[in-house]
Write a protein that holds these residues in place. Structure first.
Motif, PDB file in Angstrom:
ATOM      1  N   CYS A 110       0.824  -1.206   0.000  1.00 28.74           N
ATOM      2  CA  CYS A 110       0.000   0.000   0.000  1.00 28.74           C
ATOM      3  C   CYS A 110       0.861   1.261   0.000  1.00 28.74           C
ATOM      4  O   CYS A 110       0.655   2.177  -0.782  1.00 28.74           O
ATOM      5  CB  CYS A 110      -0.865   0.030   1.251  1.00 28.74           C
ATOM      6  SG  CYS A 110      -2.539  -0.405   0.971  1.00 28.74           S
ATOM      7  N   TRP A 111       1.816   1.299   0.918  1.00 27.38           N
ATOM      8  CA  TRP A 111       2.676   2.482   1.026  1.00 27.38           C
ATOM      9  C   TRP A 111       3.420   2.715  -0.278  1.00 27.38           C
ATOM     10  O   TRP A 111       3.582   3.852  -0.718  1.00 27.38           O
ATOM     11  CB  TRP A 111       3.691   2.305   2.159  1.00 27.38           C
ATOM     12  CG  TRP A 111       3.074   2.160   3.514  1.00 27.38           C
ATOM     13  CD1 TRP A 111       1.839   2.623   3.890  1.00 27.38           C
ATOM     14  CD2 TRP A 111       3.629   1.524   4.660  1.00 27.38           C
ATOM     15  NE1 TRP A 111       1.609   2.307   5.194  1.00 27.38           N
ATOM     16  CE2 TRP A 111       2.676   1.635   5.705  1.00 27.38           C
ATOM     17  CE3 TRP A 111       4.832   0.876   4.910  1.00 27.38           C
ATOM     18  CZ2 TRP A 111       2.898   1.119   6.970  1.00 27.38           C
ATOM     19  CZ3 TRP A 111       5.055   0.356   6.170  1.00 27.38           C
ATOM     20  CH2 TRP A 111       4.111   0.477   7.184  1.00 27.38           C
ATOM     21  N   ALA A 117       0.064   5.275  -0.735  1.00 31.64           N
ATOM     22  CA  ALA A 117      -1.013   5.457   0.237  1.00 31.64           C
ATOM     23  C   ALA A 117      -0.445   5.972   1.552  1.00 31.64           C
ATOM     24  O   ALA A 117       0.687   5.659   1.912  1.00 31.64           O
ATOM     25  CB  ALA A 117      -1.737   4.132   0.475  1.00 31.64           C
ATOM     26  N   THR A 118      -1.229   6.772   2.259  1.00 34.33           N
ATOM     27  CA  THR A 118      -0.813   7.213   3.586  1.00 34.33           C
ATOM     28  C   THR A 118      -1.075   6.087   4.575  1.00 34.33           C
ATOM     29  O   THR A 118      -1.716   5.090   4.248  1.00 34.33           O
ATOM     30  CB  THR A 118      -1.613   8.442   4.055  1.00 34.33           C
ATOM     31  OG1 THR A 118      -2.993   8.072   4.128  1.00 34.33           O
ATOM     32  CG2 THR A 118      -1.455   9.599   3.091  1.00 34.33           C
ATOM     33  N   GLN A 149      -4.861   5.661   5.017  1.00 33.33           N
ATOM     34  CA  GLN A 149      -5.495   4.965   3.884  1.00 33.33           C
ATOM     35  C   GLN A 149      -5.188   3.474   3.957  1.00 33.33           C
ATOM     36  O   GLN A 149      -6.056   2.633   3.706  1.00 33.33           O
ATOM     37  CB  GLN A 149      -4.990   5.545   2.559  1.00 33.33           C
ATOM     38  CG  GLN A 149      -5.593   6.903   2.244  1.00 33.33           C
ATOM     39  CD  GLN A 149      -4.888   7.612   1.097  1.00 33.33           C
ATOM     40  OE1 GLN A 149      -3.669   7.544   0.959  1.00 33.33           O
ATOM     41  NE2 GLN A 149      -5.662   8.288   0.259  1.00 33.33           N
ATOM     42  N   THR A 150      -3.948   3.158   4.320  1.00 34.21           N
ATOM     43  CA  THR A 150      -3.562   1.751   4.450  1.00 34.21           C
ATOM     44  C   THR A 150      -4.364   1.059   5.540  1.00 34.21           C
ATOM     45  O   THR A 150      -4.867  -0.048   5.362  1.00 34.21           O
ATOM     46  CB  THR A 150      -2.059   1.663   4.772  1.00 34.21           C
ATOM     47  OG1 THR A 150      -1.344   2.389   3.778  1.00 34.21           O
ATOM     48  CG2 THR A 150      -1.593   0.232   4.801  1.00 34.21           C
ATOM     49  N   ALA A 177       3.937  10.587  -1.776  1.00 40.08           N
ATOM     50  CA  ALA A 177       2.801   9.999  -2.497  1.00 40.08           C
ATOM     51  C   ALA A 177       2.917  10.290  -3.998  1.00 40.08           C
ATOM     52  O   ALA A 177       2.671   9.420  -4.835  1.00 40.08           O
ATOM     53  CB  ALA A 177       1.492  10.538  -1.943  1.00 40.08           C
ATOM     54  N   ARG A 183       3.671   7.713  -7.159  1.00 36.81           N
ATOM     55  CA  ARG A 183       2.780   7.645  -8.320  1.00 36.81           C
ATOM     56  C   ARG A 183       3.619   7.594  -9.593  1.00 36.81           C
ATOM     57  O   ARG A 183       3.312   6.852 -10.523  1.00 36.81           O
ATOM     58  CB  ARG A 183       1.865   8.865  -8.320  1.00 36.81           C
ATOM     59  CG  ARG A 183       1.002   8.948  -9.549  1.00 36.81           C
ATOM     60  CD  ARG A 183       0.079  10.135  -9.478  1.00 36.81           C
ATOM     61  NE  ARG A 183      -0.620  10.255 -10.749  1.00 36.81           N
ATOM     62  CZ  ARG A 183      -1.636  11.072 -10.964  1.00 36.81           C
ATOM     63  NH1 ARG A 183      -2.064  11.850  -9.995  1.00 36.81           N
ATOM     64  NH2 ARG A 183      -2.212  11.121 -12.136  1.00 36.81           N
ATOM     65  N   LEU A 198      -6.511   6.034  -5.393  1.00 34.60           N
ATOM     66  CA  LEU A 198      -5.712   6.714  -4.395  1.00 34.60           C
ATOM     67  C   LEU A 198      -5.286   8.090  -4.883  1.00 34.60           C
ATOM     68  O   LEU A 198      -5.410   9.088  -4.189  1.00 34.60           O
ATOM     69  CB  LEU A 198      -4.464   5.853  -4.148  1.00 34.60           C
ATOM     70  CG  LEU A 198      -3.790   5.839  -2.810  1.00 34.60           C
ATOM     71  CD1 LEU A 198      -4.747   5.359  -1.760  1.00 34.60           C
ATOM     72  CD2 LEU A 198      -2.585   4.889  -2.896  1.00 34.60           C
ATOM     73  N   HIS A 199      -4.797   8.119  -6.126  1.00 39.85           N
ATOM     74  CA  HIS A 199      -4.160   9.338  -6.604  1.00 39.85           C
ATOM     75  C   HIS A 199      -5.120  10.269  -7.328  1.00 39.85           C
ATOM     76  O   HIS A 199      -4.802  11.423  -7.595  1.00 39.85           O
ATOM     77  CB  HIS A 199      -2.994   8.984  -7.523  1.00 39.85           C
ATOM     78  CG  HIS A 199      -1.869   8.310  -6.805  1.00 39.85           C
ATOM     79  ND1 HIS A 199      -1.118   8.950  -5.859  1.00 39.85           N
ATOM     80  CD2 HIS A 199      -1.406   7.043  -6.856  1.00 39.85           C
ATOM     81  CE1 HIS A 199      -0.215   8.111  -5.374  1.00 39.85           C
ATOM     82  NE2 HIS A 199      -0.381   6.941  -5.953  1.00 39.85           N
TER      83      HIS A 199
END
Lengths: 289, 266
Positions: A175-176, A180-181, A184-185, B93, B97, B123-124
């Protein structure tokens, strides 16, 4: 050339001896459980009736039913859960997912372990000081439940943290690495996969709370009240307290009533345990790995 | 963040430009002033014996080394599309990406195939609205590009963890594609796979070149030869030789390179 030698035979004998020894120990373990249940059902079973479960006690507790104690226990457990579960889960998420490994975190973990080891009567005295007197709740469901909540907090935290940590690290890292933060994870991957363990831990905890007597004795549980609790600032009767009282302080109490009350209490606990186990089985079936 | 100044323009010709990168794990120095240029749209293989720093170098590009804690220190610079990713004002982040990563063991998330492919996208691009049919298109395009569509199209709701390892690894590549990363890092992406699956993956990696810049760490020299355009040979935290793959394998200039590719150590 492959026949057993004396050495082999002796090894096999010793191995058999230990197997039998350990097996016997396991049997000894279940004897008390079976005995308790058996005696309770045999002696208390005849007492159980609709009247016993759903009517007020009469004639100095020696007749009638246990309704206010049953309802009171549900109040106590419910309010205790409302207080301990959000705090416990939040703390566990912090400790498991966010906290850096430093002296403060280690100190907190140590405090949690110690909190779990504090005898319940000490919790009771703390509850009197903190909730009954200092916070001014008086002897009430609120004070008793908060005392129970403090007592159960470490178990909620530990159960939650263990379920969180059972989610493989690889999922978090995946996830990271996608950007993702932490939150979020936690929301997308960690919590959905640990919720079964968390809920199970909580329900098991509930069952322990239901049986506690000491912490509620001075903080909100009464020997006898002729009414059902109407709100959290009322005092209440409770099953565990009721059992303690009728076993100790009421002359001429029928054996059947005592065993019947104990049977109701233990059935409540076992019912909740069964619920939690079936729930876990159900959720495990839905698990995604 | 991602400021563009004129001096950086020339660097943008390169997808990755590593300059004088040194990296320490505590007191242990893993990289020594490494320089490495990776052209846009190319496949570059990093080879070398265990512990030579190739994974460390790879993980510096999307900065996941840092997760090991504050005892990881780095000096020098790593530019991705002309921007130094080791700079202060880099949002991780957004970096991740642009720089996707594929690992040794396939690591699909414990979600459905569909949710896996759309994970990064959601997510993005959470601040944009996408209809279900738009999401379906994005998902299908990604799964087609990794040659997985025909295998999973009948049950997109199935758990990703239940797929074969080969399909899982393809899925892990597919979930990077919807956000159109500039760079895909691969850390021994086939070492958990059987020979047939390895071949399928190599084929896929080869197909992706041009659209994506791929930096791949491999222990398998045959793989480096088959599935890369350039190869960098690393030893003891330094890049010893970096050339076109065929040239490096046929006529290595350095003795260490020759010894390694002939199997004298590693």
């Amino acid at each position: 050339m492959f026949e057993a030698t004396n050495l082999n035979r002796r090894n096999h004998q010793i191995q058999w001896l230990f197997k039998v020894l350990f097996g016997m120990m396991t049997l000894i373990l279940i004897v008390p459980v079976a005995l308790i249940l058996g005696v309770l059902v045999a002696k208390g079973g005849p007492a159980i009736s609709m009247e016993f479960l759903f009517s007020m006690p009469r004639n100095g507790l020696t007749e009638g039913g246990i309704l206010p104690a049953l309802i009171g226990t549900m109040w106590l457990v419910g309010v205790a859960l409302l207080a301990s579960v959000p705090v416990g889960i939040a703390a566990a998420i912090y400790l498991s997912e966010y906290a850096p490994d430093n002296w403060l975190t280690r100190g907190i973990n140590l405090a949690i372990i110690n909190l779990a080891g504090v005898p319940s009567i000490v919790h009771a005295l703390f509850g009197v000081g903190a909730f009954v007197v200092f916070a001014g709740f008086g002897a009430s469901i609120l004070a008793a439940s908060l005392t129970l909540a403090v007592m159960t907090l470490p178990v909620v935290i530990v159960a939650t943290r263990e379920s969180l940590q059972a989610v493989p690290m690889a999922f978090r890292e995946a996830c990271w690495n996608m950007g993702a933060t932490r939150w979020q994870t936690i929301r997308i991957v960690v919590l959905p996969n640990s919720v079964s363990g968390i809920l199970t831990g909580i329900i098991l905890e509930v069952s322990r709370t239901a049986g506690e007597t000491a912490p509620i004795m001075f903080t909100g549980a009464a020997m006898f009240l002729p009414f059902l609790p109407q709100g959290v600032l009322d005092q209440t009767m409770a099953l565990s307290m009721h059992l303690f009282v009728i076993s100790n302080s009421i002359p001429g109490m029928s054996e059947e009533f005592k065993y019947g009350t104990a049977l109701v209490l233990i059935s409540l606990v076992l019912l909740m345990n069964a619920l939690s186990i079936s729930f876990r089985v159900y959720l495990r079936g839905k698990k995604k790995w | 963040m991602w400021r563009v100044d004129l001096a950086d323009r020339s660097r943008a010709e390169l997808a990755i430009q590593v300059q004088k990168l040194s990296l320490w794990y505590g007191n242990f120095q893993a990289l020594f002033e490494v320089d490495l240029d990776v052209k846009r749209g190319s496949i570059t293989a990093l080879i070398g014996p265990s512990g030579c720093g190739k994974s460390t170098l790879l993980r510096s590009v999307n900065r996941i080394n840092e997760r090991l804690g504050s005892y990881v220190r780095a000096t020098g610079s790593v530019h991705v599309l002309g921007h130094n990713v080791l700079g202060e004002d880099v949002e991780l982040a957004r970096l991740r990406r642009q720089v996707g990563m594929v690992f040794q063991r396939p690591n699909p998330l414990p979600l459905s195939v569909r949710d896996n492919v759309l994970f990064g996208h959601r997510l993005h691009r959470a601040d944009e609205k996408f209809s279900k049919s738009q999401e379906d298109e994005i998902m299908e395009a990604a799964l087609r590009q990794v040659l997985l569509w025909d295998e999973v199209k009948d049950d997109l709701g199935q758990r990703a963890i239940g797929l074969s390892l080969e399909a899982q690894q393809k899925l892990c590549i597919a979930r990077l594609l919807p956000v159109k990363p500039a760079v895909i890092l691969m850390d021994e992406p086939t070492s958990a796979l059987d020979p047939q699956a390895t071949e399928a993956l190599e084929h896929l990696i080869w197909e992706l070149r041009g659209d994506y810049t791929i930096l791949i760490v491999t222990h398998n020299m045959a793989q480096a030869r088959r599935a890369s355009e350039e190869t960098a040979f690393m030893l003891l935290g330094r890049v010893v030789e970096h050339r076109r793959t065929d040239a490096l394998f046929l006529t290595p200039r350095k003795q260490e390179t020759a010894d390694y590719i002939e199997g004298r150590y590693g």
